[in-house]
Write a protein that holds these residues in place. Structure first.
Motif, PDB file in Angstrom:
ATOM      1  N   ARG A 352       0.828  -1.208   0.000  1.00  0.00           N
ATOM      2  CA  ARG A 352       0.000   0.000   0.000  1.00  0.00           C
ATOM      3  C   ARG A 352       0.863   1.258   0.000  1.00  0.00           C
ATOM      4  O   ARG A 352       0.549   2.238  -0.680  1.00  0.00           O
ATOM      5  CB  ARG A 352      -0.949  -0.007   1.202  1.00  0.00           C
ATOM      6  N   GLU A 355       2.177   1.702  -3.427  1.00  0.00           N
ATOM      7  CA  GLU A 355       1.119   2.170  -4.321  1.00  0.00           C
ATOM      8  C   GLU A 355       0.953   3.682  -4.218  1.00  0.00           C
ATOM      9  O   GLU A 355       0.751   4.375  -5.232  1.00  0.00           O
ATOM     10  CB  GLU A 355      -0.195   1.460  -3.958  1.00  0.00           C
ATOM     11  N   LYS A 356       1.079   4.221  -3.006  1.00  0.00           N
ATOM     12  CA  LYS A 356       0.992   5.678  -2.824  1.00  0.00           C
ATOM     13  C   LYS A 356       2.126   6.388  -3.541  1.00  0.00           C
ATOM     14  O   LYS A 356       1.941   7.438  -4.159  1.00  0.00           O
ATOM     15  CB  LYS A 356       1.010   6.021  -1.328  1.00  0.00           C
ATOM     16  N   SER A 359       1.483   6.256  -7.317  1.00  0.00           N
ATOM     17  CA  SER A 359       0.348   7.102  -7.717  1.00  0.00           C
ATOM     18  C   SER A 359       0.755   8.555  -7.928  1.00  0.00           C
ATOM     19  O   SER A 359       0.084   9.291  -8.660  1.00  0.00           O
ATOM     20  CB  SER A 359      -0.767   7.037  -6.669  1.00  0.00           C
ATOM     21  N   ASP A 409      -4.949  -6.378  -6.338  1.00  0.00           N
ATOM     22  CA  ASP A 409      -6.121  -5.636  -5.891  1.00  0.00           C
ATOM     23  C   ASP A 409      -5.701  -4.252  -5.373  1.00  0.00           C
ATOM     24  O   ASP A 409      -6.377  -3.256  -5.614  1.00  0.00           O
ATOM     25  CB  ASP A 409      -6.837  -6.423  -4.793  1.00  0.00           C
ATOM     26  N   LYS A 412      -4.134  -2.290  -8.665  1.00  0.00           N
ATOM     27  CA  LYS A 412      -4.937  -2.240  -9.889  1.00  0.00           C
ATOM     28  C   LYS A 412      -5.115  -0.818 -10.421  1.00  0.00           C
ATOM     29  O   LYS A 412      -4.890  -0.540 -11.604  1.00  0.00           O
ATOM     30  CB  LYS A 412      -6.307  -2.873  -9.642  1.00  0.00           C
ATOM     31  N   GLU A 413      -5.481   0.098  -9.544  1.00  0.00           N
ATOM     32  CA  GLU A 413      -5.786   1.460 -10.000  1.00  0.00           C
ATOM     33  C   GLU A 413      -4.564   2.136 -10.614  1.00  0.00           C
ATOM     34  O   GLU A 413      -4.650   2.757 -11.664  1.00  0.00           O
ATOM     35  CB  GLU A 413      -6.316   2.288  -8.826  1.00  0.00           C
ATOM     36  N   VAL A 414      -3.405   1.973  -9.980  1.00  0.00           N
ATOM     37  CA  VAL A 414      -2.210   2.635 -10.498  1.00  0.00           C
ATOM     38  C   VAL A 414      -1.709   1.939 -11.764  1.00  0.00           C
ATOM     39  O   VAL A 414      -1.203   2.591 -12.694  1.00  0.00           O
ATOM     40  CB  VAL A 414      -1.091   2.706  -9.427  1.00  0.00           C
ATOM     41  N   GLU A 416      -3.520   0.560 -14.023  1.00  0.00           N
ATOM     42  CA  GLU A 416      -4.423   0.860 -15.139  1.00  0.00           C
ATOM     43  C   GLU A 416      -4.591   2.363 -15.364  1.00  0.00           C
ATOM     44  O   GLU A 416      -5.276   2.765 -16.305  1.00  0.00           O
ATOM     45  CB  GLU A 416      -5.788   0.219 -14.876  1.00  0.00           C
ATOM     46  N   ASN A 417      -3.958   3.182 -14.534  1.00  0.00           N
ATOM     47  CA  ASN A 417      -4.095   4.638 -14.617  1.00  0.00           C
ATOM     48  C   ASN A 417      -3.489   5.154 -15.926  1.00  0.00           C
ATOM     49  O   ASN A 417      -2.296   5.012 -16.172  1.00  0.00           O
ATOM     50  CB  ASN A 417      -3.393   5.288 -13.424  1.00  0.00           C
ATOM     51  N   GLN A 418      -4.330   5.752 -16.762  1.00  0.00           N
ATOM     52  CA  GLN A 418      -3.882   6.212 -18.079  1.00  0.00           C
ATOM     53  C   GLN A 418      -2.976   7.445 -18.003  1.00  0.00           C
ATOM     54  O   GLN A 418      -2.334   7.809 -19.001  1.00  0.00           O
ATOM     55  CB  GLN A 418      -5.097   6.522 -18.965  1.00  0.00           C
ATOM     56  N   ILE A 439      -6.047  -7.566 -14.969  1.00  0.00           N
ATOM     57  CA  ILE A 439      -5.414  -6.241 -14.923  1.00  0.00           C
ATOM     58  C   ILE A 439      -5.036  -5.799 -16.329  1.00  0.00           C
ATOM     59  O   ILE A 439      -4.403  -6.543 -17.083  1.00  0.00           O
ATOM     60  CB  ILE A 439      -4.144  -6.255 -14.047  1.00  0.00           C
TER      61      ILE A 439
END
Length: 935
Positions: A352, A355-356, A359, A409, A412-414, A416-418, A439
């Protein structure tokens, strides 16, 4: 030791070092290494020229780097007792006095090489290497004399890429020849010289005397090449004995040698390396010393060779970098090639926190570790990321610990972040692995493998070679990590510290490669755009196609197999009946015996094991006897049966029930995509059997259709655009049948038969790739005289096309490369070859590449445009295959019409983007319940 920090990361400060044991000195005698200075400099310059290595101020450094890396390799591997480097002197030598034209054909050294000579001399001085140099003599003579002087006391190794020094080799003197890979040195002794050149070292001057040396402008006997020369010398034992038996030679060779005899003594003197020069140097003068650390590190700092500087303390333990000055160099206490901070993520909290960090970035390098190279079966073992050079993080998914699903999980957001670009080496693999877990890794910012491919398509593009070539960095390889063969261990059993180091290395090196490659691409707008506008966007398109796969009608293939088996049996019986004996048709040895001994057909070629029965031989024989034609058809059927009809059902994925071919962006020299497992490019389009195989490719849903979008005669249109030939352009603009138009032109008639059109079609495509009368005669089953007349008529009708093709060859000979309409390059090195066959093959490649390469640019661009349009319109239709100039889609009944319009528009637009501004493009659309019907 490793420990958990307060962010939940298990951290290591580790250095990546080679774990290969280097060979120690062997034998009773000490070793003496004699380096051929300028030959090594030239070799390094041309080997690394395309990497564009420079300092920030623009000073070229490729030759210096290559030369120094070779030096370090010698010290590191062989630990020489004695060592010297020989350089040519600036003055003319005794050979110039003997022969005024000696080396008269040598071009002036490139400016970028001259600019590095002073740096190389400073480097040699800093390394405290003795220099052998003497007015009037070349480096070869100094090496030869030093070798003879010291061979009683030492085992002598001559380090050179120059074949001429092979004449010095014997039991106590060997050659170390730089290989194709940087750092590679190949040992050549008496046996290797014999194998490579066909004569022993003591006969090598005889060989050079007969053949001459074109690189030094030394003539040989007319018409006597290396093969003939070695055969003569092996037959008669020496050059002297060859001349004593001239009356036994064929008339042509005898005449050549009789005319050559007056020059013989002069040529022999020119090619013989002197071994009798008086050298003041003693063996003690050549003793290997440790470098002058201060001078060496200052020079390497000036040259910005940090990775090379970092190796010095490993090779010379007594030499440490300065405590002050260049802070990028290793700490004096660290005897490792490189300081790195590689971190292991130990729990969900660490993931986590990572991930920060990710991001907040605009991009990072990523790599995955898995259990298999097969992306459909691969299980995720871990993910490594890097956004700062020499620093990386590895998330380890262990059984009973962090699961891939838990990690992904969180990420995922980072991922797939365009707005955050993903960089790395061969990102398509990572995309496919992550697709298995739901993913979508996107978007691609930079792929180092593809950047290397664009910079020079014919180099190696794996990470280990790229690190060596661009960074001078030796990576830990996968086989070193897990072992190989029977000793290989599963990746989960690799110790965690080693796996972390390896995984982090991959992401870190990819990040560093990106920085280096971007500098090179930044100097060439066309190559930069090619990467960012065509190659990089295509990665995700291909990953989606491979993941989607295509369905197969296995029943159709089974029915086809029954037909083929009957045809094969009929052919076998016919061949046996002709030969009057049963034999193994698949055995070249047995087939050769039947063709040339039993049937008495003329043998054209031989191999080590007997007569050649390759395709070219059988095609020639098919004009003389029907059995050769039957054998050709038998082989063709067997290949299709084993490669496709039997193999395709076995290749269906157990999980999806579909066929998932791999599309390769980095294989072909022209830029074309290739496919593998299976190779769909080789399924015949026009044969009955090829059509039956295509019929087996079907939609995944019964209600759906396959749609084929195929460029019509795209290569001829590109040739028209490149040549600006008015007749060709006019024919395309008026929508004429181009093959019929050509038939009218070369046969001078308005009434065209099917046979005339077929011949015109062969001519149209053949001339683009330099077809000769012999080749056209074979294709059309006509005489060479008729073929020559057709080609000459074609040239007179389309002069602009042939002028353009010749200009391509001329420009490529001058520049060393050819380019597509938008600037994709292919380097062609043999356009100046003295060997006619090699030179003509290079000329055909030069003509071929701008046309095929532009077609590759166009289809790749079309794929990206079409995929984006389908995505933007949220369509169910999907792209499945790319074969030659064709795209194959699966579509629904409702979307069939819309897809036809989208595919056509995007394919036409792609051609315009890639340079077709004067010639119209046509796209043929077809739909059906299988690939054959659609096409």
């Amino acid at each position: 030791m490793a420990s958990l920090n307060n962010t939940g990361q298990l951290t290591f400060d580790m250095s990546i070092a080679s774990n290969k044991k280097q060979p120690e000195r062997t034998g009773d005698k000490p070793s003496l290494f004699l380096l051929d200075g300028m030959a090594l400099v030239y070799r390094s310059f041309f080997a690394l020229q395309r990497t564009g290595m420079t300092t920030k101020e623009g000073i070229p450094t490729g030759a210096t780097y290559g030369f120094f890396v070779t030096l370090l390799k010698i010290y590191e591997t062989y630990k020489p007792h004695y060592l010297a480097v020989a350089f040519d002197s600036a003055e003319k030598t005794f050979r110039h006095e003997l022969y005024e034209l000696y080396k008269a054909n040598r071009p002036a050294p490139p400016e970028d090489l001259i600019a590095q000579l002073d740096l190389i001399f400073k480097l040699v001085e800093a390394m405290r290497i003795p220099v052998l140099k003497q007015p009037g003599y070349e480096a070869d003579d100094l090496i030869g004399s030093a070798a003879r002087k010291f061979e009683q006391d030492c085992t002598v190794y001559i380090v050179t890429p120059d074949k001429d020094l092979a004449q010095l080799v014997h039991d106590g003197v060997k050659i170390l020849k730089p290989g194709k890979k940087q750092n590679e040195l190949m040992l050549l002794g008496t046996g290797e010289i014999m194998e490579q050149f066909g004569v022993s070292p003591e006969r090598f001057t005889d060989l050079l005397t007969l053949t001459g040396d074109s690189s030094d402008n030394i003539p040989g006997a007319k018409g006597i090449g290396p093969k003939t020369a070695s055969k003569l010398l092996n037959t008669y034992g020496s050059l002297e004995n060859v001349f004593n038996h001239l009356d036994e030679l064929p008339p042509k060779s005898r005449k050549s040698l009789e005319e050559f005899e007056t020059q013989r003594k002069l040529i022999e003197d020119l090619v013989t390396i002197r071994t009798d020069l008086p050298l003041d140097t003693t063996l003690l003068d050549l003793e290997s010393e440790e470098p002058d650390g201060s001078k060496l590190f200052n020079l390497l700092d000036e040259l910005e060779m940090k990775s090379v500087a970092a190796r010095i303390p490993q090779i010379f333990p007594g030499i440490q970098p300065p405590r002050h000055g260049n802070t990028d160099l290793p700490n004096p206490e660290t005897a490792t090639p490189e300081n790195v901070a590689y971190h292991l993520i130990g729990d969900a909290k660490g993931v986590r926190n990572l991930e920060k960090e990710l991001s907040a970035l605009t991009g990072f390098a990523i790599d995955t570790e898995t259990t298999s190279l097969n992306t459909l079966e691969a299980e995720l073992v871990g993910i490594s990321v890097s956004w700062k050079p020499q620093e990386a993080y590895f998330i380890y998914c262990t059984p009973g610990g962090l699961s891939p699903e838990m990690v992904l999980d969180i990420l995922k957001e980072v991922l797939e972040n365009q707005a955050i670009v993903k960089n790395g080496q061969n990102l398509k693999y990572d995309m496919l692995v992550l697709k298995n877990y739901g993913i979508r890794l996107s978007p691609v910012g930079f792929d180092t493998m593809l950047a290397s491919y664009v910079i020079d398509p014919e180099e190696k593009h794996n990470l280990d070679d790229l690190a060596d070539r661009y960074l001078g960095y030796r990576t830990t390889t996968y086989s070193e990590l897990t072992g190989s063969g029977k000793k290989a261990i599963p990746i989960h059993e690799v110790p965690v510290d080693k796996l972390t180091a390896y995984a982090c290395q991959d992401a870190d090196i990819a990040l560093r490669l990106q920085a280096t490659q971007e500098k090179i691409l930044g100097k060439n707008t066309e190559l930069y755009n090619l990467c960012h506008d065509i190659e990089f966007p295509l990665v995700e398109v291909l990953a989606e196609m491979e993941f989607k796969g295509i369905s197969l009608d296995t029943g159709q293939l089974k029915r086809t197999a029954e037909i083929v088996n009957r045809q094969i049996e009929d052919l076998k019986e016919r061949i046996y009946e002709t030969a009057n004996v049963s034999f193994n048709i698949d055995s070249p040895k047995q087939l050769g015996n039947i063709l040339f001994n039993v049937l008495g057909l003329p043998a054209k070629k031989t191999t080590k094991t007997g007569y050649s029965t390759d395709v070219r031989v059988l095609e020639d024989l098919s004009l003389l006897h029907p059995v050769a034609k039957d054998v050709l058809e038998y082989r063709s059927l067997q290949k299709l049966k084993t490669t496709y009809i039997e193999a395709l059902p076995r290749m269906l994925c157990r999980k999806t029930g579909k066929l998932h071919t791999s599309f390769n962006q980095h294989i072909t020299a022209t830029g074309r995509l290739s496919s593998s497992n299976p190779n769909l490019q080789n399924i015949p389009i026009r044969t009955a059997l090829g059509k039956e195989i295509r019929k087996a490719f079907i939609p995944s849903e019964k209600s759906n259709y396959l749609l084929s979008a195929d460029y019509s005669q795209i290569e001829l249109r590109i040739a028209a655009e490149i040549s600006q030939d008015p007749h060709l352009i006019s024919a395309f603009k008026q929508g004429e049948d181009i093959h019929a138009a050509t038939a009218k032109a070369i046969f001078d008639t308005e009434t065209i038969t099917d046979d005339m059109r077929r011949k015109a079609k062969e001519v149209n495509f053949g001339v683009l790739y330099g077809i000769q009368p012999y080749g056209l005669a074979q294709r059309l089953n006509i005489t060479q005289k008729e073929a020559k007349t057709i080609i000459e008529t074609y040239k007179s009708k389309y002069p602009g096309l042939f002028e353009a093709l010749q200009k391509i060859i001329n420009d490529a000979t001058e520049k060393g490369y050819v380019a597509t309409l938008i600037g994709r390059r292919r380097y062609i090195s043999d356009l100046r070859s003295k060997n006619r066959n090699i030179r003509m093959a290079a000329e055909r490649a030069a003509m071929n590449t701008p046309i095929q390469g532009t077609a590759a640019d166009i289809i790749k661009c079309a794929m990206s445009l079409t995929a984006k349009k389908l995505h933007d319109n949220d369509m169910q239709s999907s792209m499945l295959l790319q074969v030659h100039d064709e795209l194959v889609f699966e579509t629904t009944p409702d979307e069939k019409k819309a897809l036809s319009i989208i595919a056509t528009d995007c394919m036409v637009k792609a051609a315009e983007i890639c340079g077709l501004s004067n010639v119209p493009v046509e796209v043929e659309i077809g739909t059906g319940k299988n690939w054959l019907d659609a096409h």
